[in-house]
Design a protein around this motif. Sequence first.
Motif, short mmCIF file in Angstrom:
data_model
loop_
_atom_site.label_atom_id
_atom_site.label_comp_id
_atom_site.label_asym_id
_atom_site.label_seq_id
_atom_site.Cartn_x
_atom_site.Cartn_y
_atom_site.Cartn_z
N ARG A 31 39.35 40.85 29.87
CA ARG A 31 38.50 39.72 30.29
C ARG A 31 38.43 38.67 29.19
O ARG A 31 37.63 38.80 28.26
N TYR A 32 39.25 37.67 29.31
CA TYR A 32 39.19 36.53 28.42
C TYR A 32 38.65 35.36 29.23
O TYR A 32 39.38 34.69 29.95
N LEU A 33 37.34 35.14 29.13
CA LEU A 33 36.68 34.20 30.02
C LEU A 33 37.16 32.77 29.85
O LEU A 33 37.28 32.04 30.84
N TYR A 34 37.46 32.36 28.62
CA TYR A 34 37.93 30.98 28.42
C TYR A 34 39.25 30.75 29.16
O TYR A 34 39.45 29.71 29.78
N LEU A 35 40.16 31.71 29.08
CA LEU A 35 41.44 31.57 29.76
C LEU A 35 41.27 31.60 31.28
O LEU A 35 41.93 30.87 32.02
N PHE A 36 40.35 32.44 31.75
CA PHE A 36 40.07 32.49 33.19
C PHE A 36 39.51 31.16 33.68
O PHE A 36 39.95 30.63 34.70
N PHE A 37 38.54 30.63 32.96
CA PHE A 37 37.95 29.35 33.38
C PHE A 37 38.93 28.19 33.23
O PHE A 37 38.84 27.20 33.96
N ALA A 38 39.86 28.29 32.31
CA ALA A 38 40.91 27.27 32.21
C ALA A 38 41.77 27.29 33.48
O ALA A 38 42.12 26.24 34.03
N TYR A 39 42.10 28.50 33.95
CA TYR A 39 42.88 28.60 35.19
C TYR A 39 42.07 28.07 36.37
O TYR A 39 42.61 27.39 37.25
N VAL A 40 40.78 28.36 36.40
CA VAL A 40 39.92 27.85 37.46
C VAL A 40 39.87 26.33 37.42
O VAL A 40 39.87 25.66 38.46
N SER A 41 39.87 25.75 36.23
CA SER A 41 39.89 24.29 36.10
C SER A 41 41.16 23.69 36.67
O SER A 41 41.14 22.65 37.32
N ILE A 42 42.27 24.36 36.44
CA ILE A 42 43.54 23.90 37.03
C ILE A 42 43.48 24.00 38.55
O ILE A 42 43.94 23.11 39.27
N TRP A 43 42.90 25.07 39.05
CA TRP A 43 42.75 25.26 40.49
C TRP A 43 41.87 24.16 41.09
O TRP A 43 42.20 23.60 42.15
N ILE A 44 40.79 23.82 40.40
CA ILE A 44 39.92 22.73 40.86
C ILE A 44 40.67 21.40 40.84
O ILE A 44 40.51 20.57 41.74
N GLY A 45 41.52 21.21 39.83
CA GLY A 45 42.35 20.00 39.80
C GLY A 45 43.27 19.91 41.00
O GLY A 45 43.48 18.82 41.55
N SER A 46 43.81 21.04 41.43
CA SER A 46 44.67 21.04 42.61
C SER A 46 43.88 20.74 43.88
O SER A 46 44.36 20.05 44.78
N ILE A 47 42.66 21.25 43.95
CA ILE A 47 41.81 20.93 45.10
C ILE A 47 41.54 19.43 45.15
O ILE A 47 41.62 18.80 46.21
N CYS A 48 41.24 18.86 43.99
CA CYS A 48 40.98 17.41 43.93
C CYS A 48 42.24 16.61 44.27
O CYS A 48 42.15 15.54 44.89
N THR A 49 43.41 17.11 43.88
CA THR A 49 44.66 16.43 44.21
C THR A 49 44.87 16.35 45.71
O THR A 49 45.26 15.32 46.25
N VAL A 50 44.59 17.45 46.39
CA VAL A 50 44.74 17.46 47.85
C VAL A 50 43.66 16.60 48.50
O VAL A 50 43.93 15.84 49.43
N ALA A 51 42.43 16.70 47.99
CA ALA A 51 41.31 15.96 48.59
C ALA A 51 41.47 14.46 48.44
O ALA A 51 41.05 13.70 49.32
N GLU A 52 42.09 14.02 47.34
CA GLU A 52 42.23 12.57 47.15
C GLU A 52 43.17 11.94 48.18
O GLU A 52 43.14 10.74 48.37
N GLY A 53 43.96 12.76 48.85
CA GLY A 53 44.81 12.24 49.92
C GLY A 53 44.05 11.94 51.20
O GLY A 53 44.57 11.27 52.09
N PHE A 54 42.80 12.42 51.28
CA PHE A 54 42.01 12.24 52.49
C PHE A 54 40.86 11.25 52.31
O PHE A 54 40.68 10.37 53.12
N VAL A 55 40.06 11.46 51.28
CA VAL A 55 38.87 10.62 51.08
C VAL A 55 38.67 10.32 49.61
O VAL A 55 39.16 11.05 48.74
N TRP A 56 37.97 9.26 49.31
CA TRP A 56 37.51 8.89 47.97
C TRP A 56 38.59 9.08 46.92
O TRP A 56 38.44 9.84 45.96
N TYR A 57 39.66 8.36 47.06
CA TYR A 57 40.82 8.51 46.17
C TYR A 57 40.43 8.40 44.70
O TYR A 57 40.80 9.25 43.89
N ASP A 58 39.68 7.36 44.36
CA ASP A 58 39.34 7.12 42.94
C ASP A 58 38.48 8.24 42.36
O ASP A 58 38.69 8.68 41.23
#
Length: 91
Positions: A31-58
């Motif tokens: 359990r390396y929490l910093y590395l886990f949360f870094a991966y979660v941050s990348i996952w959130i970035g991907s969610i935002c990448t997909v969401a920007e194609g639909f609403v609130w681009y900026d």
Amino acid sequence: MIQTTELLNLIFESIGLVVIITLYRFGVIPRYLYLFFAYVSIWIGSICTVAEGFVWYDVFNLLEHLSYVAAGILFIIGFRAYFFREGAGRP
């Protein structure tokens, strides 16, 4: 407009997140929490990448890039904690 590669990245990163959480629970990987949360941050970035194609681009574009910055910082902290922990690898 959403791109197929962005959606596939999100799908594969979601599968990877499920695998990582499962392996953590069974104690297969440490359990390396910093590395886990870094991966979660990348996952959130991907969610935002997909969401920007639909609403609130900026807004989602800004959140995407902020999450990637957070991931970079968390990876640096996580690698430092992993490689320079007290007494690790030192005689």
